[in-house]
Design an enzyme around this catalytic site. Sequence first.
Site, PDB file in Angstrom:
ATOM      1  N   ASP A 247     -48.317   5.818 -13.297  1.00 21.45           N
ATOM      2  CA  ASP A 247     -47.681   5.296 -14.499  1.00 21.45           C
ATOM      3  C   ASP A 247     -47.763   3.771 -14.567  1.00 21.45           C
ATOM      4  O   ASP A 247     -47.452   3.073 -13.594  1.00 21.45           O
ATOM      5  CB  ASP A 247     -46.217   5.739 -14.522  1.00 21.45           C
ATOM      6  CG  ASP A 247     -45.479   5.265 -15.752  1.00 21.45           C
ATOM      7  OD1 ASP A 247     -45.803   5.747 -16.842  1.00 21.45           O
ATOM      8  OD2 ASP A 247     -44.590   4.402 -15.617  1.00 21.45           O
ATOM      9  N   VAL A 249     -49.689   0.999 -14.440  1.00 19.17           N
ATOM     10  CA  VAL A 249     -50.097   0.204 -13.278  1.00 19.17           C
ATOM     11  C   VAL A 249     -50.110  -1.290 -13.580  1.00 19.17           C
ATOM     12  O   VAL A 249     -50.097  -2.115 -12.653  1.00 19.17           O
ATOM     13  CB  VAL A 249     -51.477   0.651 -12.751  1.00 19.17           C
ATOM     14  CG1 VAL A 249     -51.432   2.093 -12.291  1.00 19.17           C
ATOM     15  CG2 VAL A 249     -52.572   0.441 -13.781  1.00 19.17           C
ATOM     16  N   GLU A 284     -52.600   4.769 -15.740  1.00 20.87           N
ATOM     17  CA  GLU A 284     -52.206   4.369 -17.082  1.00 20.87           C
ATOM     18  C   GLU A 284     -52.120   2.848 -17.075  1.00 20.87           C
ATOM     19  O   GLU A 284     -51.395   2.267 -16.271  1.00 20.87           O
ATOM     20  CB  GLU A 284     -50.849   4.948 -17.482  1.00 20.87           C
ATOM     21  CG  GLU A 284     -50.453   4.516 -18.890  1.00 20.87           C
ATOM     22  CD  GLU A 284     -48.968   4.610 -19.168  1.00 20.87           C
ATOM     23  OE1 GLU A 284     -48.593   4.629 -20.349  1.00 20.87           O
ATOM     24  OE2 GLU A 284     -48.176   4.630 -18.209  1.00 20.87           O
TER      25      GLU A 284
END
Length: 609
Positions: A247, A249, A284
Amino acid sequence: MTAPPRVWAPRAARVDLVLPAVGTTEPMTAYDGGWWASPRPVPPGTDYAFSLDGGPPRPDPRSPRQPSGVHGPSRTFDAAAHPWTDAAWPGRDVLGAVTYELHVGTFTPEGTLDAVIGRLDHLVDLGVDVVELMPVAAFGGEHGWGYDGVALWAVHEPYGGPAALQRFVDAAHARGLAVCLDVVDNHLGPSGNYLAEFGPYFTDRHHTPWGAAVNLDGDGSAEVRAFVIDKALRWFRDFHVDALRLDAVHALVDDSPRHLLAELADAVAALAHEIGRPLSLVAESDANDPRTVTPTGETFEGRPGHGMTAQWADDVHHALHALLTGERQGYYVDFGAPETLAKALTDAFVHDGGRSTFRDRPWGAPVPPDLDRRRFVVCSQNHDQVGNRALGDRPSRVLEPGALAVSAAAVLLGPFTPMLFMGEEWGATTPFLYFSDHEEPDLAAAVSRGRAEEFGGHGWAELYGADVEVPDPQARETFEASRLDWAEARSARGRRMLDLYQALVRLRHTEPAVVSGERRVTTVRLEDRAVVLTRGAVDGGGRVDVVLALREGPVEVVVEHDGGPPRLVLDSAVLLGTGSARTEGLPGATTVTVPGPGVVVLRQDAGGG
């Protein structure tokens, strides 16, 4: 017996192991590096906690199970006890794989991992390759999206706990489905977050939308980095998952010489070599930066690559959504033109160095022409793009089936890695709202108030009207409204949409011209009221023309060819029961009349015909 409990607490002068079941507190032994360990192992299924310097008992930062919620004691778990049946599973790389994102709590009426197992055959029939679970790490309350997890090594108990996740992965592999787990390392939720009491897990040197950043480059960061990497390897090793979706990054702020993502990528590659099957990392990222998927041994624009297998590319969604719905509020302001969709379908990033109006600054970097487009995961729906809308409404609430077919075909037949969102395949009309279940009254009130205040900040009033009532995320009915209605899939409309999606996925799997992610064999041509996406086989073995008719009424497109006329291999109007396309052969060309909005797909063999 499980290993003796141990914990990293470098600032503590004393750490005690608390065993609630027997009412004892035992001193732990200090070791180098700030680690503490119990002198003896404890049986599987034992509840335990740690007391720091005589303070209240706290759950283990690496807790494998939280049966009494995130504030209660941890419980040991023997990960080796599961009788795995997937020894013959060869693994599955995510590149080009049809991925299906789902939320465990709302995918079925029961809201458990075992209940999802009962629906896996539906995904097999659809043609899915990878099942992606939204976060399952333990979070406060019973229901939520999972992005407020705090016991990051545990599996949310209402979903079934860690043993249920093992059963789920085993069952998926038995059906030929890979499993991707969505994990959140950039922040912890507000309820049950005790990490800072144990050590310097966070730092004020960097900030994120959630507050202080995870400490990846300051004092004590080596153990924090190990916490993240060891957890990732545990999901692969002990739970046999095939991929992790990381999630946001861009919020993993790291100024150290080697970025955490690169270190993680190399660790996962080493484990994949050890166990003999592919393991994938999907990032992401909001940065639109090809460095994310540049291998760790290479550089992009002089910067070392982060080594991710793939990354989400939201611009494709934005280009499709804005064009088909006409929405222009918020981040859709730079999208909506057919030319923008053409750029997205070939280059992945629309914002690739030019100015972003929404951000009021230059944004992104160009994707190199030779970079495999399958390294970009694209969709027409996902949890963010539906759930972060004020009413959690899906495109199916405003778009007719033909327009939904356009989105589906662009995603599934384009050069990228396609992802579907649960229920999309039958045109689900149930919303997917933002919901939470915080038990602390002040926190619950703050979340409800904050959601209402967000309404004015994203242009939602322009779309829905200023008087619309935003659902309270803390209300039980908000969660219940977000459950899928499987009866819709059995309706006449739902069945026709399913037929369409199955046909598109089948083309994705069987047409050589669609499989490739090479930029050089993908072109997009703009016509009056239509976009033509052409995919050519790498070896010259034919091509596929995907005609996307964007507006109502008959749309005529001329498709040129050599030799005989191409074959019509998909007509969305026929599958959706709304009519049929017409083709008329001409010398060297075929005129296709599409009852728009809708899709037709034509196949041309090498040399024509």
